[in-house]
Design an enzyme around this catalytic site. Structure first.
Site, mmCIF file in Angstrom:
data_model
loop_
_atom_site.group_PDB
_atom_site.id
_atom_site.type_symbol
_atom_site.label_atom_id
_atom_site.label_comp_id
_atom_site.label_asym_id
_atom_site.label_seq_id
_atom_site.Cartn_x
_atom_site.Cartn_y
_atom_site.Cartn_z
ATOM 1 N N ARG A 1 107.881 -13.547 5.537
ATOM 2 C CA ARG A 1 106.573 -13.853 5.000
ATOM 3 C C ARG A 1 105.758 -14.754 5.918
ATOM 4 O O ARG A 1 104.574 -14.953 5.701
ATOM 5 C CB ARG A 1 106.758 -14.574 3.663
ATOM 6 C CG ARG A 1 106.038 -13.860 2.551
ATOM 7 C CD ARG A 1 106.424 -14.445 1.237
ATOM 8 N NE ARG A 1 107.081 -13.395 0.466
ATOM 9 C CZ ARG A 1 106.820 -13.152 -0.797
ATOM 10 N NH1 ARG A 1 105.978 -13.892 -1.457
ATOM 11 N NH2 ARG A 1 107.432 -12.179 -1.426
ATOM 12 N N ARG B 1 94.936 -13.914 -5.299
ATOM 13 C CA ARG B 1 96.253 -13.487 -4.799
ATOM 14 C C ARG B 1 96.102 -12.584 -3.580
ATOM 15 O O ARG B 1 96.899 -12.654 -2.638
ATOM 16 C CB ARG B 1 97.036 -12.772 -5.910
ATOM 17 C CG ARG B 1 97.861 -13.751 -6.741
ATOM 18 C CD ARG B 1 98.200 -13.216 -8.104
ATOM 19 N NE ARG B 1 99.002 -12.007 -8.082
ATOM 20 C CZ ARG B 1 99.058 -11.134 -9.100
ATOM 21 N NH1 ARG B 1 98.350 -11.342 -10.185
ATOM 22 N NH2 ARG B 1 99.821 -10.079 -9.015
ATOM 23 N N ARG C 1 97.519 -10.122 -19.527
ATOM 24 C CA ARG C 1 98.156 -11.345 -18.999
ATOM 25 C C ARG C 1 97.112 -12.206 -18.300
ATOM 26 O O ARG C 1 96.211 -11.683 -17.641
ATOM 27 C CB ARG C 1 99.237 -10.976 -17.984
ATOM 28 C CG ARG C 1 100.565 -10.604 -18.587
ATOM 29 C CD ARG C 1 101.551 -10.253 -17.468
ATOM 30 N NE ARG C 1 101.462 -11.229 -16.369
ATOM 31 C CZ ARG C 1 101.979 -11.054 -15.156
ATOM 32 N NH1 ARG C 1 102.588 -9.929 -14.864
ATOM 33 N NH2 ARG C 1 101.864 -11.975 -14.234
ATOM 34 N N LYS D 1 104.583 -1.971 -4.135
ATOM 35 C CA LYS D 1 105.589 -2.132 -3.084
ATOM 36 C C LYS D 1 107.014 -2.084 -3.632
ATOM 37 O O LYS D 1 107.893 -1.453 -3.026
ATOM 38 C CB LYS D 1 105.340 -3.463 -2.358
ATOM 39 C CG LYS D 1 106.342 -3.767 -1.266
ATOM 40 C CD LYS D 1 105.884 -4.945 -0.423
ATOM 41 C CE LYS D 1 105.742 -6.232 -1.225
ATOM 42 N NZ LYS D 1 107.031 -6.861 -1.568
ATOM 43 N N ARG E 1 95.613 -3.474 -16.794
ATOM 44 C CA ARG E 1 96.878 -3.541 -17.528
ATOM 45 C C ARG E 1 96.696 -4.230 -18.880
ATOM 46 O O ARG E 1 96.023 -5.261 -18.968
ATOM 47 C CB ARG E 1 97.904 -4.372 -16.743
ATOM 48 C CG ARG E 1 98.395 -3.748 -15.472
ATOM 49 C CD ARG E 1 99.339 -4.752 -14.838
ATOM 50 N NE ARG E 1 99.717 -4.387 -13.475
ATOM 51 C CZ ARG E 1 100.228 -5.251 -12.609
ATOM 52 N NH1 ARG E 1 100.425 -6.523 -12.954
ATOM 53 N NH2 ARG E 1 100.543 -4.856 -11.405
#
Ligand SMILES: [Zn+2]
Length: 225
Positions: free
Chosen positions: A88, A171, A160, A13, A127
């Site tokens: 939000r 999430r 991470r 985004k 990642r």
């Protein structure tokens, strides 16, 4: 033209927002960036923000709205707005509509980037980065030459803690729980059309689709200067 851009974590985004803002000459207002800047400026509002953010708590709607409403009157806002990360909650969406109605500058559209959970999980959990030189890799899209080692310095790559599957799925759940009521609000109680864009293809293709939708909104005659 005033637009809201929404999308799950990992759907790109932020990148898409920057590209759209540039293409259409809109002021890109990212709530995350604005909160950080407000904090760094050390204002009274910034101090309040810092308290909530440091405690890992949600910033109350009235503070979010105050900070964002101020940002929306900034230089450059005349040409149009692209809101990213805001609103939000339904309360924030209502406050935003009221604010824009007062200025007689209603929203022209709500863009929602959608992506499959598994696609997002694959992108984020793939990642890796080098703890030594900071170089970033992806085991699927940008793998190192030798397994899990930095091409530049040979250090073992790391993931991470936030990028493991269980955290990413959590999430995504949080995102859905939070945004579904907001999207429903826009569909049922707001004038602004909601446009979904498939975020599964590569970023450049998503940019194209988003730009097409923005052009459609802008030429539909609904967009106000
Ligand atoms: Zn390295």
């Amino acid at each position: 033209m005033r637009l809201v851009l929404m999308g799950p974590p990992g759907a790109g985004k932020g990148t898409q927002a920057k590209r759209l803002a540039e293409t259409f000459g809109l002021l890109h207002l990212s709530s995350g960036d604005i909160f950080r800047a407000e904090r760094a400026a050390g204002s009274e509002l910034g101090g309040k923000l810092a308290e909530y953010m440091d405690a890992g708590e949600l910033v109350p709607d009235e503070i979010v709205v105050e900070v964002m409403a101020r940002a929306m009157t900034r230089d450059g806002s005349q040409q149009g707005l692209l809101l990213d990360g805001f609103p939000r909650t339904v309360a924030q969406a209502e406050a935003l509509d009221a604010e824009l109605a007062r200025a007689d500058k209603p929203l022209d559209g709500v863009l929602v980037i959608t992506a499959d959970d598994d696609e997002i999980v694959g992108r984020i959990t793939g990642r890796r980065s080098c703890p030594d030189c900071g170089r970033v890799y992806h085991i699927r899209f940008m793998p190192p030459t030798s397994d899990e080692q930095c091409d530049d310095c040979g250090t073992k790559l790391v993931q991470r803690e936030d990028d493991v599957e269980s955290v990413v799925r959590q999430r995504l759940e949080n995102y859905k729980r939070q945004t579904e009521p907001v999207i429903r609000y826009y569909r049922e109680r707001s004038e602004a059309p909601v446009k979904e864009v498939d975020g599964n293809p590569p970023p450049d293709a998503v940019t194209e689709s988003l730009a097409d939708v923005v052009r459609e909104i802008s030429s539909s005659g609904e967009a106000k200067a």
